[in-house]
Design a protein around this motif. Structure first.
Motif, PDB file in Angstrom:
ATOM      1  N   TRP A 207       1.140  -2.051   0.165  1.00  0.00           N
ATOM      2  CA  TRP A 207      -0.182   0.237   0.430  1.00  0.00           C
ATOM      3  C   TRP A 207       0.739   1.137   0.095  1.00  0.00           C
ATOM      4  O   TRP A 207       0.551   2.129  -0.659  1.00  0.00           O
ATOM      5  N   VAL A 212      -0.806   5.262  -1.386  1.00  0.00           N
ATOM      6  CA  VAL A 212      -1.631   5.322  -0.183  1.00  0.00           C
ATOM      7  C   VAL A 212      -1.320   6.166   0.980  1.00  0.00           C
ATOM      8  O   VAL A 212      -0.181   5.908   1.249  1.00  0.00           O
ATOM      9  N   ARG A 215      -3.136   8.133   6.720  1.00  0.00           N
ATOM     10  CA  ARG A 215      -4.758   8.147   7.236  1.00  0.00           C
ATOM     11  C   ARG A 215      -5.716   6.597   6.918  1.00  0.00           C
ATOM     12  O   ARG A 215      -5.790   6.120   7.571  1.00  0.00           O
ATOM     13  N   LEU A 216      -5.618   5.880   5.322  1.00  0.00           N
ATOM     14  CA  LEU A 216      -6.050   5.099   5.381  1.00  0.00           C
ATOM     15  C   LEU A 216      -4.953   3.918   5.062  1.00  0.00           C
ATOM     16  O   LEU A 216      -6.034   2.790   5.867  1.00  0.00           O
TER      17      LEU A 216
END
Length: 591
Positions: A207, A212, A215-216
């Protein structure tokens, strides 16, 4: 569909608890008619005619089975009977107390969530691992100890908040903090210990490489962490039920826990039955909600899957910390053992610390240091006996995981304070009753650890080789399986010794354990509450001793965990040393 062994055991254990609650008038060993007669009219002579009239009025002359049947039929109709002391209906009193306790537990759970978020945030934002140690220290503080210190500091010395009663939101602050801080520390420890392993998983690296945002990734990591931990969250909620009894007693909050404790002390058995049944139902509902929440978090595709977390990174500590705590405790206890704990000096009542009395005196003029030293044996010695008994039970039930699982569910729904109230109602308060109460609910984590190890050892290749060469089952059991299981579970039980001592001290604090003039630490703390404003040292001494014991448990476990930490290979892969870990499954009451 044929019910499983765990389901049958769970149903039988629940029926046994409900039957014990219904038969309390007969199990108590005391004449309930005499108690009721004295409550109704203290001046009336307890003649045979008067006692027989009370028995007929209460239905005690019809026998235990008839009494249990009438109580159960009334329970189905929502009728819990009449209080033997006040003569009023039990159900409104139980409902009123339950409303207060639910409000207090809701506020405490809010405090716990806020504190847990504060402890987990550094791990998510900066990858720090120090939050686990801080959370473990907070989780080890007993609720009754924190309540006493908060009452003394914030209520008495500073006068910021009310110290008793239930008049509004200000009265809720100190009790909610006393309940919520240990629970928040435990929740924060669970998540903070699990997050680093999740953040090291392969998908996080992918990720990040795909761009990405942090926070995600943090949200996905929390979603990955929470489902396996939700059952432990439910146990924390059950722990709030038990801790509320002590906190409500300290702050004179009219909740269901204080109602149950008062009913046990006054032998008002109908009120005690209703209160204990409400607490048991509350614990079972918390467990069911935790199971439902876990299923919702997992989703339809994973509900039947076994979702586990990677091994938690060890919380390391310097060996000087447990050594220092042990030295301070040993010196204080050894010094106190040289003094007389029962010598009464009325002229020195509530004397401040001096050379003659290094830690001052109590309300009868007895030396506090002496009582602290001589109280170590009934506090820690009894805990060692309970720990040994729990170990033996766990080793036996570890070979019967299906049977143990159902009974463990019921045991986990009963905090030691609630079991202590039931045992005190049957056998009376005392050290033996408190030890029995803690032993009855301290075995499930050890049994779960033993069952996991038994399953692992039985599936190992060397046992297959032993069977292939014709080794008899008894030889395999005594020479291979049992030694492989007993040593790790014994270490696990030893690490639980301070927590068991704290549970015994909490029962002594509530008057359900050792009785005066025994110098048990929880009892010392309870006795000093009456004059805490004039002689705070009498309350702070056992409080500090219990806090040092809790700190010794946490730092000692962390040091042992660091010594047995997983070994890291050349590519960063972790080779676990202990599949269950040094402390095993988490339980809710600090036990």
């Amino acid at each position: 569909m044929v019910p499983s062994a765990a389901g049958v055991t769970r149903a039988l254990a629940l029926l046994a608890v409900v039957a014990a609650v219904g038969l309390l008038p007969w199990l108590s060993g005391k004449d309930p008619a005499l108690t009721v007669l004295r409550a109704r009219s203290a001046e009336q002579e307890p003649t045979k005619e008067a006692l027989d009239a009370v028995r007929r009025d209460l239905g005690l002359d019809s026998g235990p089975l008839s009494l249990l049947g009438s109580w159960a039929s009334g329970l189905v109709r929502g009728d819990l009977g009449l209080s033997w002391v006040s003569g009023t209906e039990v159900l409104p009193s139980v409902v009123a107390g339950l409303q207060v306790s639910l409000a207090l537990m809701g506020a405490a759970f809010g405090v716990a969530l806020v504190l847990a978020c504060a402890l987990v945030a550094p791990v998510l934002v900066r990858g720090r691992r120090s939050a686990g140690a801080c959370a473990a220290m907070l989780a080890a503080v007993p609720e009754f100890l924190l309540a006493t210190v908060a009452l003394l500091v914030c209520g008495v010395w500073l006068g910021w908040l009310p110290t008793s009663g239930w008049q509004g939101p200000p009265s809720m602050v100190l009790p909610a903090l006393a309940l919520g801080v240990p629970a928040g520390g435990l929740l924060g420890r669970l998540v903070a210990d699990a997050l680093p392993g999740v953040l090291d998983e392969r998908w996080v690296e992918l990720w990040r490489g795909a761009g990405v945002g942090r926070r995600l990734i943090a949200g996905a990591a929390l979603k990955r962490v929470l489902p396996p931990l939700v059952p432990q969250f439910g146990m924390v909620a059950v722990g709030l039920t038990g801790g509320a009894v002590a906190v409500e007693t300290v702050f004179a909050v009219p909740g269901i826990g204080r109602t149950a404790l008062g009913a046990a002390k006054s032998q008002d058995l109908p009120l005690l039955q209703g209160a204990v049944l409400a607490l048991l139902t509350l614990g079972l509902v918390m467990g069911a909600l935790a199971a439902f929440t876990r299923r919702r978090l997992l989703g339809p595709a994973l509900r039947d899957a076994s979702l586990t977390l990677p091994p938690a990174r060890p919380v390391r500590t310097h060996p000087a910390i447990p050594l220092t705590l042990f030295t301070v405790l040993a010196v204080a206890i050894g010094w106190g053992l040289l003094r007389d704990p029962y010598a009464v000096h009325t002229a020195d009542r509530l004397a401040a610390p001096s050379w003659a009395h290094p830690l001052g005196t109590d309300g009868l003029g007895r030396d506090v240091l002496a009582r602290l030293g001589h109280g170590a044996a009934p506090t820690v010695g009894t805990a060692a006996a309970v720990c040994l008994l729990s170990l033996l039970v766990a080793l036996a039930l570890g070979f019967l995981p299906g049977v143990a699982a159902g009974a463990a569910d019921i045991a986990n729904a009963l905090p030691p304070v609630i079991v202590g109230i039931l045992v005190a109602a049957v056998a009376g308060p005392g050290t033996g009753g408190a030890a029995l109460a803690v032993a009855l609910i301290s075995w499930p984590p050890l049994a779960a650890h033993a069952a996991a190890l038994v399953q692992e050892v039985r599936a190992s290749s060397f046992l297959l080789a032993q069977r292939a060469i014709g080794a008899p089952p008894w030889w395999i059991l005594t020479r291979h399986v049992l030694p492989s299981v007993a040593a790790p579970v014994a270490r696990h039980a030893l690490l639980r010794l301070p927590g068991i001592a704290l549970a015994l001290a909490s029962l002594g604090f509530l008057g359900l354990g050792a009785q005066p003039p025994a110098p048990e630490w929880g009892l010392l703390l309870d006795e000093s509450r009456a004059y805490v404003e004039r002689a705070p040292w009498a309350a702070l001494t056992p409080a500090v001793a219990l806090a040092l014991l809790a700190g010794l448990a946490v730092s000692g476990a962390a040091y042992a965990q660091g010594r047995r930490a997983p070994r890291t290979s050349e590519r960063g892969k972790v080779t676990p040393v202990d599949p269950v870990g040094p402390v095993g499954p988490v339980d809710p009451v600090g036990v």
